[in-house]
Design an enzyme around this catalytic site. Sequence first.
Site, PDB file in Angstrom:
ATOM      1  N   CYS A 164      -3.359  11.027   1.897  1.00 34.44           N
ATOM      2  CA  CYS A 164      -2.752   9.714   1.620  1.00 34.44           C
ATOM      3  C   CYS A 164      -1.393   9.889   0.961  1.00 34.44           C
ATOM      4  CB  CYS A 164      -3.652   8.916   0.690  1.00 34.44           C
ATOM      5  SG  CYS A 164      -5.341   8.887   1.243  1.00 34.44           S
ATOM      6  N   LYS A 196       0.828  -1.213   0.000  1.00 34.00           N
ATOM      7  CA  LYS A 196       0.000   0.000   0.000  1.00 34.00           C
ATOM      8  C   LYS A 196       0.866   1.268   0.000  1.00 34.00           C
ATOM      9  CE  LYS A 196      -2.947   3.133   0.372  1.00 34.00           C
ATOM     10  NZ  LYS A 196      -4.184   3.393   1.030  1.00 34.00           N
TER      11      LYS A 196
END
Length: 418
Positions: free
Chosen positions: A265, A211
Amino acid sequence: MIVSIIGLGYIGLPTAAVLASKKVKVVGVDVNQHAVDTINQGKIHIVEPELDNLVYEAVQNNYLKAVTKPEKSDVFMVAVPTPFKDNYEPDLSYIKSAAKSIATVLERGNLVILESTSPVGATEKMMEWMGEARPDLSFPKFGDDKFIADIAVAHCPERVLPGQVVRELVENDRIIGGVTTQCAERARELYKIFVEANCLITDCRTAELSKLVENSFRDVNIAFANELSLICDKLGINVWELIKLANRHPRVNILQPGPGVGGHCIAVDPWFIVDSAPDEAKLIRMARLVNDNKPNFVLNKIDCAVSLIGRSKMELKIACLGLAFKPDIDDLRESPALSIMRKISLMGFSEVLLAEPNIFTLPKEFKDKEQLVSLVLADEAIRAADIVVLLVDHTPFKSIDLGLLSGKQIIDTRGIWS
Ligand code: SAJ
């Protein structure tokens, strides 16, 4: 089966609603009483297309309820924030408090899944915190497939794009990292209920890094585009045309420069890799610095525009188009446009005209500057301004009458009018 989801934000709530739409009983847990009350009324406290209907149906049909403290369940999914501290060190305090609260109701046979984007080792850390609170239960050991523990633990990082969450939750492949293979397989059973794409199994450390790497890949590529925009500015070349032409090569796909990288993010996750491997992650760190420096470049361009006009700022009006962190959303979190706008409001212009089609009131932080800053329609802002700064490529800005721009100093950070 009852699934509890800890954290009802941009990831937890859509996941809860999608699972509930598959007739799974879901308990959403959040410390925010306002969020809990709103959801129990069948409404949503965040902006995300299609989510309102899904939540309304789920609550109406009794498949979703929200509470402030965890209850006994079969599965616990943790979707809490993982910000960084001042020194870019990951802050796992939300995961720690989620682990401690789950531990109070944990039972033999339960599955716990960490969905929050996390540094390598966080899933095992979460397990350690649960283990400290519940010495009566056994937990799996990393990579030991022979030992069958009371609790299964896995990491399945969320990978959905804000604005397309409901679709991507179902259509995106998922990476499922178990502390052991058996843990990963149990988690895969759960995801198979609502994921139509592949659910790929690995260990929890690889899933954690996967991720972080996905978002760092994007950050590095955006940094490349942003660096090109600086080079082109120096050489007097149109960066948008350059990228369009270079991308005609079959193996080149350069992203788009902008005023910087925003959101919660991509501007955060690469730092988790830098924190874990500071000597090795040179390119990843540099990309963060390049992207974080782009707002300063935009501010310098504004100063250049003022010099070109040759009047003092006190005599000039400036229009800022866009405030969100990316096009066609209302999310201002970590928005480079917002940070540029903050600085513009301190530069000494006679008027700052802000146009942001997705918000309807001036953000609180500009309330005490209402004499200076006003929220107006884009056309109106451009007409009044001497300098126009385009900060976000919202769709309505693309159809603005270009005639309105003539005679003005234009700083188009997204290249929509180039
Ligand atoms: N941006 C550019 N140029 C580009 C593309 C993006 O300047 O060519 C900027 C945007 O304007 C924005 C920032 O980058 O300020 C981030 O936007 P984004 O659309 O690239 O990504 P996010 O932050 O909305 O979502 C990302 C996604 N990750 C990847 O695409 C690898 C999403 O899939 C993740 O789930 C999400 O981060 C997350 O939650 O981690």
